[in-house]
Motif scaffolding. Structure first.
Motif, PDB file in Angstrom:
ATOM      1  N   ALA A   3      36.723  37.794  36.338  1.00  0.00           N
ATOM      2  CA  ALA A   3      36.830  39.254  36.356  1.00  0.00           C
ATOM      3  C   ALA A   3      38.234  39.726  35.988  1.00  0.00           C
ATOM      4  O   ALA A   3      38.806  40.563  36.674  1.00  0.00           O
ATOM      5  CB  ALA A   3      36.431  39.769  37.740  1.00  0.00           C
ATOM      6  N   PRO A   4      38.808  39.211  34.892  1.00  0.00           N
ATOM      7  CA  PRO A   4      40.186  39.607  34.571  1.00  0.00           C
ATOM      8  C   PRO A   4      40.311  41.074  34.159  1.00  0.00           C
ATOM      9  O   PRO A   4      41.347  41.679  34.369  1.00  0.00           O
ATOM     10  CB  PRO A   4      40.565  38.675  33.412  1.00  0.00           C
ATOM     11  N   HIS A   5      39.279  41.643  33.591  1.00  0.00           N
ATOM     12  CA  HIS A   5      39.299  43.049  33.158  1.00  0.00           C
ATOM     13  C   HIS A   5      38.089  43.765  33.740  1.00  0.00           C
ATOM     14  O   HIS A   5      37.380  44.488  33.047  1.00  0.00           O
ATOM     15  CB  HIS A   5      39.288  43.144  31.634  1.00  0.00           C
ATOM     16  N   ASN A   6      37.849  43.541  35.028  1.00  0.00           N
ATOM     17  CA  ASN A   6      36.642  44.030  35.674  1.00  0.00           C
ATOM     18  C   ASN A   6      36.511  45.550  35.617  1.00  0.00           C
ATOM     19  O   ASN A   6      37.482  46.279  35.722  1.00  0.00           O
ATOM     20  CB  ASN A   6      36.592  43.546  37.125  1.00  0.00           C
ATOM     21  N   THR A   7      35.273  45.997  35.457  1.00  0.00           N
ATOM     22  CA  THR A   7      34.977  47.428  35.473  1.00  0.00           C
ATOM     23  C   THR A   7      34.389  47.839  36.815  1.00  0.00           C
ATOM     24  O   THR A   7      34.033  48.988  37.004  1.00  0.00           O
ATOM     25  CB  THR A   7      33.995  47.798  34.343  1.00  0.00           C
ATOM     26  N   ASP A   8      34.280  46.897  37.732  1.00  0.00           N
ATOM     27  CA  ASP A   8      33.812  47.144  39.092  1.00  0.00           C
ATOM     28  C   ASP A   8      34.796  46.436  40.014  1.00  0.00           C
ATOM     29  O   ASP A   8      35.447  45.474  39.622  1.00  0.00           O
ATOM     30  CB  ASP A   8      32.399  46.565  39.266  1.00  0.00           C
ATOM     31  N   ASP A   9      34.918  46.948  41.248  1.00  0.00           N
ATOM     32  CA  ASP A   9      35.793  46.228  42.160  1.00  0.00           C
ATOM     33  C   ASP A   9      35.099  44.952  42.600  1.00  0.00           C
ATOM     34  O   ASP A   9      33.894  44.803  42.476  1.00  0.00           O
ATOM     35  CB  ASP A   9      36.234  47.101  43.341  1.00  0.00           C
ATOM     36  N   VAL A  10      35.898  44.003  43.072  1.00  0.00           N
ATOM     37  CA  VAL A  10      35.395  42.678  43.415  1.00  0.00           C
ATOM     38  C   VAL A  10      35.982  42.256  44.756  1.00  0.00           C
ATOM     39  O   VAL A  10      37.180  42.396  44.979  1.00  0.00           O
ATOM     40  CB  VAL A  10      35.804  41.626  42.349  1.00  0.00           C
ATOM     41  N   ALA A  11      35.119  41.744  45.614  1.00  0.00           N
ATOM     42  CA  ALA A  11      35.571  41.112  46.856  1.00  0.00           C
ATOM     43  C   ALA A  11      35.016  39.698  46.875  1.00  0.00           C
ATOM     44  O   ALA A  11      33.867  39.462  46.502  1.00  0.00           O
ATOM     45  CB  ALA A  11      35.087  41.892  48.067  1.00  0.00           C
ATOM     46  N   VAL A  12      35.850  38.756  47.283  1.00  0.00           N
ATOM     47  CA  VAL A  12      35.456  37.345  47.356  1.00  0.00           C
ATOM     48  C   VAL A  12      35.941  36.800  48.695  1.00  0.00           C
ATOM     49  O   VAL A  12      37.081  37.035  49.089  1.00  0.00           O
ATOM     50  CB  VAL A  12      36.081  36.515  46.202  1.00  0.00           C
ATOM     51  N   LEU A  13      35.074  36.074  49.373  1.00  0.00           N
ATOM     52  CA  LEU A  13      35.399  35.469  50.659  1.00  0.00           C
ATOM     53  C   LEU A  13      34.983  34.004  50.595  1.00  0.00           C
ATOM     54  O   LEU A  13      33.828  33.699  50.293  1.00  0.00           O
ATOM     55  CB  LEU A  13      34.639  36.196  51.776  1.00  0.00           C
ATOM     56  N   ALA A  14      35.933  33.102  50.804  1.00  0.00           N
ATOM     57  CA  ALA A  14      35.648  31.663  50.721  1.00  0.00           C
ATOM     58  C   ALA A  14      35.931  31.008  52.063  1.00  0.00           C
ATOM     59  O   ALA A  14      36.888  31.346  52.747  1.00  0.00           O
ATOM     60  CB  ALA A  14      36.497  31.014  49.632  1.00  0.00           C
TER      61      ALA A  14
END
Length: 195
Positions: free
Chosen positions: A176-187
């Motif tokens: 998602a380097p140029h994402n058009t939506d926000d991103v959440a990631v949990l690992a």
């Protein structure tokens, strides 16, 4: 020579300098009116860009302030990352949380309040990390979700043995380097058997 200030909302944002060199005549009344109009339009454009940038920063700071610190759990290694949309200056709807229940179990939650499909868990049982994420990590306009999921599984498999913080960062950077939506990631990294 004319030096015209770039003014917007009672603030000077800069200046425009215009000059005609001989043998051209000095600017006339009609030309000065045109210059004044152009300088005004440039000032409004500069001000609008400045306000948009400030709004983006405020929205991102607000969103990040709403995201929690993850709990420290002795036998688990956790990390989470959030990245805002590059296409909007609004507060994003993606979020995550993790907390320890009174029973001692650790809860992981991730969501997108805009109501998009929430895809959770991508790591197969063969991989030591478990991963939760929101749709901005895999969705692409004109591309099937299956293709996005395949891309995510491949990236996650290649990063399976990295620290959860690095896993989150690398997934966002790679997918998602140029994402058009926000991103959440949990690992989450589970302890190996016998640890």
């Amino acid at each position: 020579m004319i030096v015209a200030p770039l003014r917007a909302r009672r603030e000077v944002l800069g200046a425009v300098t215009l000059a005609r060199m001989p043998p051209h005549p000095a600017l006339t009344g009609d030309e000065l009116t045109l210059v004044e109009d152009l300088v005004h339009r440039v000032a409004l454009s500069v001000d609008k860009a400045r306000l948009h940038r400030e709004t983006e920063h405020i929205a991102e700071r607000l969103q990040r302030s709403l995201l929690p610190d993850l709990p420290k759990v002795d036998h688990l290694t956790m990390a989470a990352r959030y990245t805002p949309s590059h296409a909007t200056a609004e507060v994003g709807g993606d979020w995550y949380d993790s907390f320890v229940l009174p029973t001692g179990a650790t809860t992981l939650i991730i969501g997108d309040v805009t109501g998009h499909d929430l895809r959770a868990a991508v790591a197969t049982e063969l991989l030591p990390p478990r991963l939760l994420y929101t749709d901005g990590l895999i969705e692409r306009r004109g591309e099937s979700l299956e293709h996005g999921m395949t891309r995510l599984r491949q990236h996650a498999a290649a990063l399976a043995h990295t620290h959860p913080a690095e896993l989150c960062e690398e997934l966002i950077a790679g997918l998602a380097p140029h994402n058009t939506d926000d991103v959440a990631v949990l690992a989450l990294r589970l302890p190996l058997a016998g640890q």
